[in-house]
Design an enzyme around this catalytic site. Structure first.
Site, PDB file in Angstrom:
ATOM      1  N   HIS A  17       0.836  -1.289   0.003  1.00 15.31           N
ATOM      2  CA  HIS A  17       0.048   0.053  -0.019  1.00 15.31           C
ATOM      3  C   HIS A  17       0.906   1.215  -0.047  1.00 15.31           C
ATOM      4  O   HIS A  17       2.187   1.285  -0.009  1.00 15.31           O
ATOM      5  CB  HIS A  17      -0.904  -0.043   1.165  1.00 15.31           C
ATOM      6  CG  HIS A  17      -0.209   0.006   2.591  1.00 15.31           C
ATOM      7  ND1 HIS A  17       0.452   0.892   3.117  1.00 15.31           N
ATOM      8  CD2 HIS A  17      -0.105  -1.170   3.313  1.00 15.31           C
ATOM      9  CE1 HIS A  17       0.907   0.694   4.324  1.00 15.31           C
ATOM     10  NE2 HIS A  17       0.643  -0.483   4.327  1.00 15.31           N
TER      11      HIS A  17
HETATM   12  P1  TYD Z   1      -1.432  -2.951   8.117  1.00 12.99           P
HETATM   13  O1  TYD Z   1      -0.628  -1.541   8.042  1.00 12.99           O
HETATM   14  O2  TYD Z   1      -2.748  -3.138   7.132  1.00 12.99           O
HETATM   15  O3  TYD Z   1      -0.228  -4.064   7.556  1.00 12.99           O
HETATM   16  P2  TYD Z   1       0.101  -4.668   6.182  1.00 12.99           P
HETATM   17  O4  TYD Z   1       0.069  -3.390   5.203  1.00 12.99           O
HETATM   18  O5  TYD Z   1       1.310  -5.315   6.373  1.00 12.99           O
HETATM   19  O6  TYD Z   1      -0.997  -5.723   5.740  1.00 12.99           O
HETATM   20  O7  TYD Z   1      -1.785  -3.330   9.417  1.00 12.99           O
HETATM   21  C1  TYD Z   1      -2.418  -4.516   9.822  1.00 12.99           C
HETATM   22  C2  TYD Z   1      -3.376  -4.327  11.033  1.00 12.99           C
HETATM   23  O8  TYD Z   1      -2.881  -3.884  12.069  1.00 12.99           O
HETATM   24  C3  TYD Z   1      -4.659  -3.330  10.512  1.00 12.99           C
HETATM   25  O9  TYD Z   1      -5.828  -3.847  10.366  1.00 12.99           O
HETATM   26  C4  TYD Z   1      -4.627  -2.315  11.646  1.00 12.99           C
HETATM   27  C5  TYD Z   1      -3.371  -2.702  12.594  1.00 12.99           C
HETATM   28  N1  TYD Z   1      -2.301  -1.652  12.945  1.00 12.99           N
HETATM   29  C6  TYD Z   1      -2.588  -0.853  13.833  1.00 12.99           C
HETATM   30  O10 TYD Z   1      -3.589  -0.846  14.502  1.00 12.99           O
HETATM   31  N2  TYD Z   1      -1.794  -0.048  14.287  1.00 12.99           N
HETATM   32  C7  TYD Z   1      -0.517   0.329  13.461  1.00 12.99           C
HETATM   33  O11 TYD Z   1       0.364   1.182  13.708  1.00 12.99           O
HETATM   34  C8  TYD Z   1      -0.256  -0.611  12.408  1.00 12.99           C
HETATM   35  C9  TYD Z   1       0.696  -0.437  11.612  1.00 12.99           C
HETATM   36  C10 TYD Z   1      -1.312  -1.637  12.064  1.00 12.99           C
END
Ligand code: TYD
Length: 142
Positions: free
Chosen positions: A56
């Site tokens: 993303h």
């Molecule tokens: P995400 O950034 O979507 O990870 P990736 O891009 O690797 O799939 O994060 C995964 C989940 O973690 C998302 O549903 C929300 C949670 N999250 C938080 O609550 N706080 C944060 O700082 C991050 C990075 C993720």
């Protein structure tokens, strides 16, 4: 901040390293080695072989990524070009400005990815669709 960032704005930043027979020590400071104020720290671990994370872009959030343990690749794209950075040492990190597509893959067993962010977690800051990302880059709005 994120106006027309390109992959040329992505930088490996070397960190201080105190080598010592008792074990080495490195550190980071905000607004010094990390070129922003740190609002958030998170880490990715226990990644099963072959998995990919973080495909993303962020509209505002800047990040600094360190392979605290093991190795993984960060692929960054700006809509025109892309570049792969292999992180495999804990004494340097990758600065990724906002407005770039980024994904992480090739995690080694027991690797640990430490990430510092310039903003608090906000789902509205994410661009999850690559075509939408490319459109915003083409328009010059990201
Ligand atoms: P995400 O950034 O979507 O990870 P990736 O891009 O690797 O799939 O994060 C995964 C989940 O973690 C998302 O549903 C929300 C949670 N999250 C938080 O609550 N706080 C944060 O700082 C991050 C990075 C993720």
């Amino acid at each position: 901040m994120n106006v027309m960032t390109t992959i040329d704005d992505v930088k490996i930043i070397d960190l201080p390293k105190f080598t010592d027979p008792r074990g080495n020590l490195s550190f980071v400071e905000q607004l010094n080695h990390i070129p922003f104020e740190i609002k958030r720290t998170y880490w990715i671990y226990d990644v099963p072989g072959g998995e990919c994370r973080g495909a993303h872009a962020y509209k505002e959030n800047q990040e600094f990524i360190i392979a605290l343990s093991g190795a993984f690749d960060v692929i960054v794209a700006d809509g025109k070009k892309e570049k792969r950075f292999t992180l495999n040492r804990s004494y340097y990190g990758l600065y990724v400005p906002s407005g770039l597509w980024r994904k992480m893959e090739n995690f080694s067993t027991n690797s640990l990815a430490l990430e510092f962010g310039s903003s608090n977690y906000a789902p509205s800051d994410y661009i999850l669709d690559y075509n939408e990302f490319k459109k915003l880059k083409r328009n010059g709005t990201l």
